[in-house]
Design a protein around this motif. Structure first.
Motif, short mmCIF file in Angstrom:
data_model
loop_
_atom_site.label_atom_id
_atom_site.label_comp_id
_atom_site.label_asym_id
_atom_site.label_seq_id
_atom_site.Cartn_x
_atom_site.Cartn_y
_atom_site.Cartn_z
N PRO A 154 0.81 -1.23 0.00
CA PRO A 154 0.00 0.00 0.00
C PRO A 154 0.84 1.28 0.00
CG PRO A 154 -0.98 -1.60 1.48
CD PRO A 154 0.32 -2.20 1.01
N ILE A 155 1.98 1.23 0.65
CA ILE A 155 2.85 2.42 0.67
C ILE A 155 3.25 2.79 -0.75
CG2 ILE A 155 5.09 3.33 1.42
CD1 ILE A 155 4.89 1.53 3.87
N TYR A 156 3.58 1.78 -1.56
CA TYR A 156 4.01 2.03 -2.94
C TYR A 156 2.86 2.61 -3.76
CZ TYR A 156 6.67 1.46 -7.23
OH TYR A 156 7.35 1.71 -8.41
N TRP A 157 1.67 2.00 -3.66
CA TRP A 157 0.54 2.49 -4.47
C TRP A 157 0.11 3.88 -4.06
CZ3 TRP A 157 1.59 -0.37 -8.08
CH2 TRP A 157 1.68 -1.76 -8.00
N LYS A 158 0.31 4.23 -2.79
CA LYS A 158 -0.05 5.58 -2.33
C LYS A 158 0.78 6.66 -3.03
CE LYS A 158 -3.16 5.17 1.11
NZ LYS A 158 -4.44 5.90 1.18
N PHE A 159 1.99 6.30 -3.47
CA PHE A 159 2.85 7.28 -4.14
C PHE A 159 2.24 7.80 -5.44
CE2 PHE A 159 6.71 5.30 -1.93
CZ PHE A 159 6.81 6.35 -1.02
N PHE A 160 1.31 7.02 -6.02
CA PHE A 160 0.72 7.43 -7.29
C PHE A 160 -0.35 8.50 -7.12
CE2 PHE A 160 2.56 3.32 -8.41
CZ PHE A 160 3.12 3.59 -9.64
N GLY A 211 8.80 0.64 -11.78
CA GLY A 211 9.01 -0.09 -10.55
C GLY A 211 7.82 -0.96 -10.16
N ALA A 212 6.64 -0.64 -10.68
CA ALA A 212 5.46 -1.46 -10.37
C ALA A 212 5.66 -2.90 -10.83
CB ALA A 212 4.23 -0.86 -11.04
#
Length: 302
Positions: free
Chosen positions: A33-39, A226-227
């Motif tokens: 979730p941390i990664y997807w929040k960056f979008f 990176g996804a």
């Protein structure tokens, strides 16, 4: 399957290495979730399209480096395998897209609930479609999970649809993959390859109309690329863990991912967690303890 891929290592060393791979895999899934929040405000469908494209690039490139073209060719020559994998690819794409949407809609608590429910949905589907027998404790576990969901609906007046759809779509995906005799990484690479033309068409349209975000900044472009890595690496770690650990041992690690998601939702994103949530999660956690303990005892007795 050979559970000890390194013949020079002792069983305890192999187990420790497998546990480390499992921690890497499930921790990565829990922290996604941390990664997807960056979008941020980028539409989930665009993020999903790039996740598919770059996962395909990463996985197929890795298979080619490992000289595993024969696995690809074998799948490609089987219309039955291809049609089933296209169906699983559709389920996986839908699951990925819903997850990205839920995270950026501040529904991480519900995604956590979905992945806690998922193992019990797997049991239910195995009973219904594969005629796998349940003992009384496993049956009670499924009933308790159902009561947890019913409590949520009764108290809040709404169906936790994100949790249920995530759980059932991924369980159906697992059920179908179970009957297709292909290796996990080769299968996932083929799945992403089968839906990549749709993803490429979508990204091409956004680029042509100037509504896409790829190339607008180096940071955003790196996030898109990176996804694929963040999708593929945990799978590779999981495969390495599965080669070294008993399935019963690996099963206990699977609860690490939704646990981390729940911690992120409550402590980092400050999502609401009411008494109703606590009762629902409590019933499902009790169900998981019953199911896991029963499964472990059954394996030891066999």
């Amino acid at each position: 399957m050979n559970r000890n891929p390194d013949h020079s290592a002792s069983p305890s060393t192999t187990t420790k290495t497998g546990a480390l791979y499992a921690i890497f895999a499930y921790s990565s899934w829990g922290l996604l979730p941390i990664y997807w929040k960056f979008f941020g405000q980028i539409p989930p469908i665009e993020v999903l399209s790039h996740r598919i494209i770059w996962s395909m690039v990463f996985l197929t490139g890795l298979l080619l480096l490992q000289r595993r073209r024969a696995e690809f060719a074998k799948i490609w020559r089987s219309p039955t395998h291809l049609s089933t994998l296209f169906l699983t690819a559709s389920l996986l794409t839908f699951n990925w897209g819903l997850y990205i949407y839920a995270v950026n809609a501040d529904r991480v608590v519900e995604t956590s609930l979905g992945y806690f429910i998922n193992p019990l949905v797997n049991v239910l589907l195995g009973f219904v479609f594969l005629k796998e027998q349940l003992n009384r404790w496993q049956t009670l576990a499924v009933v308790l999970a159902g009561l947890g969901v019913a409590n949520f609906i009764w108290q809040l007046g709404e169906v936790p649809w994100i949790a249920l759809v995530l759980a059932f779509s991924f369980a159906c995906y697992g059920l179908l993959r179970k009957v297709v005799p292909v290796a996990p990484m080769a299968g996932l690479a083929m799945e992403t390859l089968l839906v990549t033309p749709i993803a490429l068409a979508a990204t091409g349209y956004w680029a042509a109309t100037g509504t896409g975000h790829f190339g607008t900044s180096w940071a955003t472009s790196l996030l898109f690329i990176g996804a694929g890595v963040t999708t593929s690496l945990p799978l590779l770690w999981f495969n390495n863990a599965a080669k070294r650990l008993r399935l019963s041992t690996l099963g206990f690690f699977q609860y690490l991912a939704p646990s981390l998601q729940l911690v992120l939702a409550l402590w980092l994103y400050r999502e609401p967690f009411t008494l109703t949530h606590a009762i629902t999660f409590g019933l499902i956690w009790t169900a998981l303890i019953l199911y896991s303990t029963s499964s472990l005892m059954s394996q030891r007795a066999s």
